[in-house]
Design an enzyme around this catalytic site. Structure first.
Site: not given
Length: 686
Positions: A259, A298
């Site tokens: 990720e 994020c």
């Protein structure tokens, strides 16, 4: 001055400090020393072996429900100690609101996984995947896909921005799958992760070796991963690519999930003009995503895509809202945004803003002039929100390639939905995009156009304003990850996340042996007939216990009574001419639900007994029409038994097959019942 504590790694059942001086970690807001970190001298091969050998067999010996119970107990124990974590979290620069996302959000994610596992997974050690595949005409050779736990260790390498949530959202599905974990937090905030792992170890809830911790560099850890291990990484795309191409990861085909940073977008629909609820929601959401965790998420909004006609009003509204955000010490009540994680991170963000200025101009905020309501602007890693504007976004490559991982976002105009989608796609894959509109057609077109480039799409409008979890909140039941630049991986997603740590295998054989492997009865496997199975408690019931009922003839009077009683007077049941005109029927037919009702009347045991309730049917299919004079018979077979942990009952799935006088299958479905583990009432009656 308080002496910073030395962090320790938890490997091979003991806490171990590094054997070198180490790196000093500073408080993000004050610059004061907090901790010293070093992992030199650790035998990483031994740590992996300890997880595989000490914890793996113990976890695999547990059922999914037992593992879920373990996670629930752990989550509740950690929640009771949350204030200690909040106090430590202040050093990371997190406000109380920021800390809630990390601490209670992380523990809540673990509890959500525990709850989903108890509801959706069997009380077994193996998962079946899909339906049984018939490989022979006579049913003597069949196949079933199954999922079993990997016999390795899951190595979780995490980012600095969520030192608790980042760990718990990964270890929850891993432990549910029956796989031990080795966690490596980012150094800058590792002191908070270390504190939580200490408290986890003190509970004694997890088997020894189920959770190990590395505080510091991973050294040669990845040299020792095998085909049974898994590696997950959250962080920069550059580091992720380096880890993904590690020789051992490639040579052993190690499962690798990444990720990475992503340039998430928020799109303002053309209907969401200034003054509408959607416009106001958009402004609030963009400002929130820029300031929560000081934009160090994020999932934060980096690119703000708006209709050209709304850009001026949007920039003005964001400038006003961001300018009213108090920046200061995270523990102060009036602070709404704390500092970045470190002074180094602040300088990194300033560098990225300079890169972005090649393609965009600053329209709100000044990265070099810090204004704080408390704290020292030089000693703390403070940075006020910065809003930028790219007048020609298709020629502004930097805004689609450079991520300033802080309170920074760039507004860009579009003309038409095709342009909005084209701009969103220039991010080359993101974790999330959000669409703010109240127009169904706009929502449809934007979602369908953006979905292939995003792991999640959130639609915001007035109808969900009070209940929406927002653009930037990953949730346990939903996948977290994205294609392309975002890393190409998936985390969470409910039970999907558990399956990532399991091997899917196709097993072929006879129904009898395959049933023994899966713990589920398969047609053609052994059966036992005798006492009515509804008279048996879970202690007595066995897979394959079967009842074959007497037959019942369906009459015209039955059908007409059912039609009048229920109000279901569909023509195929009531009009002979119309029914014959239907290509599927040769005349009037019985209601499907009449067939199911008659079947229940045939197999139900009416007296009080261990069957406590019928709570549904699955996969109901009506396969052959039933005409007046047809004779129905039921074959009911115990298909699956799932005892509930810490409860006096369990769930039983029954295979129900209804046939007519020609042995044709009329209806097929699963009956779901709750059955007592024991039935003392029956013993007393005897």
């Amino acid at each position: 001055m308080t002496t910073p504590r030395r962090l320790e790694s938890y490997v091979c059942g003991r806490w171990t400090p590094g054997d070198k001086p180490g790196q000093t970690l500073l408080d993000a807001a004050t610059g004061a020393p907090v901790a010293v970190i070093d992992a030199s001298g650790i035998d990483f091969a031994a740590a992996l072996a300890h997880g595989r050998e000490a914890a793996g067999p113990k976890l695999r010996a547990m059922s999914f429900h037992e593992r879920a119970g373990m996670l629930k107990a752990l989550g509740l124990a950690l929640m009771a100690q949350k204030e200690e974590f909040y106090a430590e979290s202040l050093h990371t620069g997190a406000t109380r609101t920021d800390g809630w996302v990390d601490i209670e959000g992380g523990i809540g994610t673990m509890l959500a996984f525990a709850s989903k596992a108890r509801r959706e997974l069997p009380n077994a050690r193996l998962l079946t995947d899909g339906e049984v595949e018939m490989l022979s005409r006579d049913g003597s050779f069949v196949a079933q896909h199954v999922l079993t736990p990997l016999h390795g260790v899951a190595v979780h390498i995490n980012a600095y921005n969520f030192p608790i949530w980042g760990m718990l959202e990964k270890i929850a599905p891993t432990l549910l799958a029956g796989v031990p974990c080795l966690v490596k937090p980012a150094s800058q905030t590792a002191y908070l992760t270390e504190l939580m792992v200490r408290r986890i170890a003190q509970t004694g809830i997890l088997p020894e070796g189920a959770l190990q911790l590395i505080c510091g560099s991973v050294g040669d850890l990845l040299d020792h991963v095998t085909e049974q291990d898994a590696v997950t990484f959250t962080g920069s795309a550059w580091t992720g690519r380096k880890l993904r191409t590690h020789p051992a990861v490639i040579a052993n085909s190690v499962r690798f999930t990444m990720e990475a940073d992503s340039l998430n977008a928020a799109i303002l629909g053309p209907d969401a003009v200034a003054g509408t609820p959607e416009f106001d929601l958009f402004v609030r959401e963009v400002a929130r995503e820029m300031t929560v965790k000081a934009g160090q998420k994020c999932t934060a909004i980096r690119r703000v895509i708006a209709p050209r006609a709304q850009v001026e009003a949007l920039v003005a509204a964001l400038d006003q809202r961001l300018g009213q955000t108090p920046l200061g010490l995270p523990g102060d009540e009036g602070t709404r945004m704390g500092p970045l994680a470190s002074l180094g991170q602040r300088e990194e963000v300033r560098e990225r803003i300079r890169d972005l200025q090649a393609a965009a101009e600053i329209v709100a905020g000044d990265p070099d002039a810090v204004r704080v309501t408390s704290g020292d602007a030089d000693k703390g890693a403070f940075l006020n929100p910065v809003l930028m504007y790219a007048a020609k976004p298709f020629a502004a490559a930097a805004v689609h390639e450079v991520e300033a991982f802080g309170p920074v976002a760039t507004v860009m105009p579009y003309d038409g939905l095709d342009e909005a989608l084209a701009l969103a796609r220039l991010g080359r894959g993101s974790l999330v995009t959000s669409v703010f509109t109240d127009d169904p057609a706009v929502a449809r077109d934007l979602v369908l156009g953006a979905a292939p480039w995003h792991g999640r799409v959130m639609i915001g409008n007035r109808g969900s304003a009070k209940s929406s979890t927002g653009h930037g909140s990953p949730l346990a039941p939903l996948v977290h990850g994205g294609p392309g630049r975002a890393g190409g991986g998936e985390e969470m997603g409910g039970i999907r996340g558990v399956k990532h740590y399991m091997q899917r295998t196709a097993v072929q054989g006879t129904p009898r042996l395959l049933s023994a492997v899966t713990g589920r009865w398969i047609p053609g496997a052994d059966v036992q007939q005798g006492e009515h199975p509804f008279r048996k408690s879970l202690a007595e019931l066995r897979i394959g216990d079967q009842l074959v009922t007497a037959a019942r003839i369906v009459t015209r009077e039955d059908v007409e009574h059912f039609a009048q009683f229920t109000g279901d007077t569909f023509y195929a049941h009531m009009d002979e001419t119309a029914a014959r005109a239907n290509p599927f029927f040769d005349g009037r037919v019985a209601h499907g639900y009449l067939v199911a009702s008659f079947a229940a009347g045939l197999f139900v045991e009416p007296n009080p007994g261990p069957v406590l309730a019928n709570y549904g049917v699955d996969n109901l299919r009506f396969l052959t029409p039933v005409y007046f004079g047809d004779s129905l018979q039921v074959r009911l077979t115990c298909k699956e038994i799932n005892p509930r942990e810490n409860a006096g009952h369990g769930e039983v799935r029954w295979d129900c097959q209804v046939t007519n006088q020609k042995a044709e299958v009329v209806a097929q479905y699963d009956v779901l019942t709750m059955v007592a583990k024991t039935w003392p009432q029956a013993a007393a009656a005897e």
